[in-house]
Design a protein around this motif. Structure first.
Motif, PDB file in Angstrom:
ATOM      1  N   PHE A 182       0.842  -1.207   0.000  1.00  0.00           N
ATOM      2  CA  PHE A 182       0.000   0.000   0.000  1.00  0.00           C
ATOM      3  C   PHE A 182       0.874   1.253   0.000  1.00  0.00           C
TER       4      PHE A 182
ATOM      5  N   THR B 264       0.688   5.578  -1.862  1.00  0.00           N
ATOM      6  CA  THR B 264      -0.039   6.461  -2.783  1.00  0.00           C
ATOM      7  C   THR B 264       0.957   7.097  -3.745  1.00  0.00           C
TER       8      THR B 264
ATOM      9  N   PHE C  62      -8.440   1.320  -9.408  1.00  0.00           N
ATOM     10  CA  PHE C  62      -7.769   0.965  -8.155  1.00  0.00           C
ATOM     11  C   PHE C  62      -7.590  -0.539  -8.128  1.00  0.00           C
TER      12      PHE C  62
ATOM     13  N   TYR D  80      -5.060  -2.042  -2.884  1.00  0.00           N
ATOM     14  CA  TYR D  80      -5.253  -0.650  -2.485  1.00  0.00           C
ATOM     15  C   TYR D  80      -6.610  -0.475  -1.799  1.00  0.00           C
TER      16      TYR D  80
END
Ligand code: NDP
Length: 401
Positions: A180, A182, A254, A258
């Motif tokens: 995970f 971003t 996505f 995620y």
């Protein structure tokens, strides 16, 4: 006379903007990179010197403080300020530009730190002040917003008499190998995707639960991907400027990992943006989470795969229905090779540089506060082709819908 350019923000996007401005230094002249942490600016400047052979200056700034910004602007006297810090700083930087009479550009609309709500209202309200000072602000000159707005303007100018529906599609099929992380600032990213979805149809906004609407889209060079309907800021300006529009939506892809992580983090309260008491100290869960997650700027060297962002527009030309798909595909590894950043920072930073270039060259110049689709899209589309973001266009007889 040689120009002066000030870039604020030394994150993933700031790195790309600084590289690309240095690679176009005949337009940008003397370049200064200012951010909260000087050593990040210095490290970018060193990489640019080594790879491009251009020296840029660096300095620190607290961009939350308009007086400090005014002091910096008065000493540097830049022709343009490129704001690639965070959306929280948009208003303070715009205010300092008004006081000092300097053109302004950003890539994301203002967000109040205490409310997960982003809108153009406060920035548009500065239009009169920008006009009075004879300066210009270009809002949202990244990829989405940014290039997606220009794609819409291009479709409107060259392909349609009226556009009836637009679907903006954002696919990042990159893999950084972390369970995970971003691809841009974690706080801004998670606030955006955990918010309620919204799209616009027949004159009103329709709200959905977060990730409620999923549709599979087929992305050229990537393939079919689950894509989720989100609210995205360019829709707010496009509904004002695209003729005959009946519906506009935004979809983003996505991966399962995620979404699962995000759901767990949300369920335990880690996406909260209000203070909580922890061992006698006040902390904001989302800010703490951002501290734990990998710095997006560090993902560059490990991200593989492609991005594909584009717009599907359907409408009428000469009385006949038609569909046009305009899109751009970037390769994360190629972006890293060129400027030491992954594709999401690259696809944001290059359009920021192009917007600023067109402003400095006088090709996009109007006094006041503007969104991207309010200008002639052609010079921007030409720059995309030569500055690292070549695009394609497909005319279709029927859409995927
Ligand atoms: P990062 O978090 O990587 O970088 C932000 C930078 O801004 C950091 O260097 C940070 O400094 C600096 N900064 C933050 N607060 C201040 C402050 N008060 N004063 C001075 N500097 C400050 O973010 P990204 O580079 O990923 O994103 C930059 C912007 O681009 C964001 O606004 C984001 O929303 C936007 N964006 C737009 C996209 C588009 O397509 N339109 C897509 C992706 C991003 P420090 O390192 O010291 O914390």
């Amino acid at each position: 006379m040689s120009k002066k350019t000030l870039i604020i923000g030394a994150g993933g996007v700031g790195n790309v903007v600084a590289f690309k401005c240095a690679m176009n230094s005949e337009t940008f002249g003397e370049i200064t990179l200012a951010s909260r942490t000087l050593k990040k600016c210095d490290s970018i400047a060193k990489n640019i010197k080594d790879k491009v052979g251009v020296k840029i200056d660096t300095t620190t700034i607290d961009a939350d403080s308009t007086p400090k910004l005014i002091e910096l602007f008065k000493s540097l006297k830049p022709n343009i300020v490129i704001n690639v810090a965070l959306p929280y700083q948009d208003l303070t930087i715009m205010d300092a530009c008004i006081v000092c009479g300097i053109d302004y550009l950003d890539t994301a609309n203002y967000e109040h730190p205490d409310t997960a709500k982003f809108e153009y209202k406060e920035q548009w309200a500065k239009d009169e002040a920008f006009k009075k000072e004879n300066i210009m602000a270009l809002l949202g000159s990244g990829f989405d917003p940014g290039v997606t707005n220009v794609f819409c303007a291009y479709a409107q100018k060259h392909y349609f008499d009226e556009i009836h529906t637009i679907d903006i599609l954002d696919c990042n099929a990159g893999d950084h190998g972390y369970p995970f992380a971003t691809n841009f600032n974690p706080e801004i990213n998670l606030r955006e995707v955990s918010a309620k979805g919204r799209y616009w149809e027949n004159g009103s906004w329709i709200e959905t639960e977060p990730m409620e609407i999923m549709q599979v889209w087929d992305y050229p060079e990537i393939g079919e991907k689950d894509s989720y309907l989100l609210y995205h800021e360019e829709m707010e300006s496009l509904i004002k400027h695209i003729k005959g529009l009946k519906r506009i939506r935004f979809f983003m892809t996505f991966g399962e990992s995620y979404l699962t992580h995000m759901k767990c983090l949300e369920n335990v309260g880690m996406l909260g943006i209000k203070d909580v008491e922890h061992k006698g100290q006040k902390i904001v869960p989302m800010e703490f989470l951002a501290t734990l997650l990998p710095d997006p700027a560090s993902l560059g060297s490990r991200t593989k795969g492609k991005t594909n962002i584009g717009i599907y527009a359907k409408g009428i030309k000469d009385g006949k229905e038609k569909t046009v798909y305009i899109y751009q595909v970037s390769d994360h590894e190629k972006c890293y090779e060129e400027v030491l950043s992954q594709g999401v920072s690259y696809t944001t930073g290059v359009p920021a540089m192009i917007g600023a270039k067109l402003m400095l060259e006088g090709k996009w110049q109007k006094k006041g506060v503007y969104n991207m689709e309010e200008f002639d899209p052609d010079p921007f589309m030409e720059e995309l082709m030569v500055q690292g973001l070549p695009w394609k266009i497909e005319e279709k007889s029927n859409s995927q819908e």
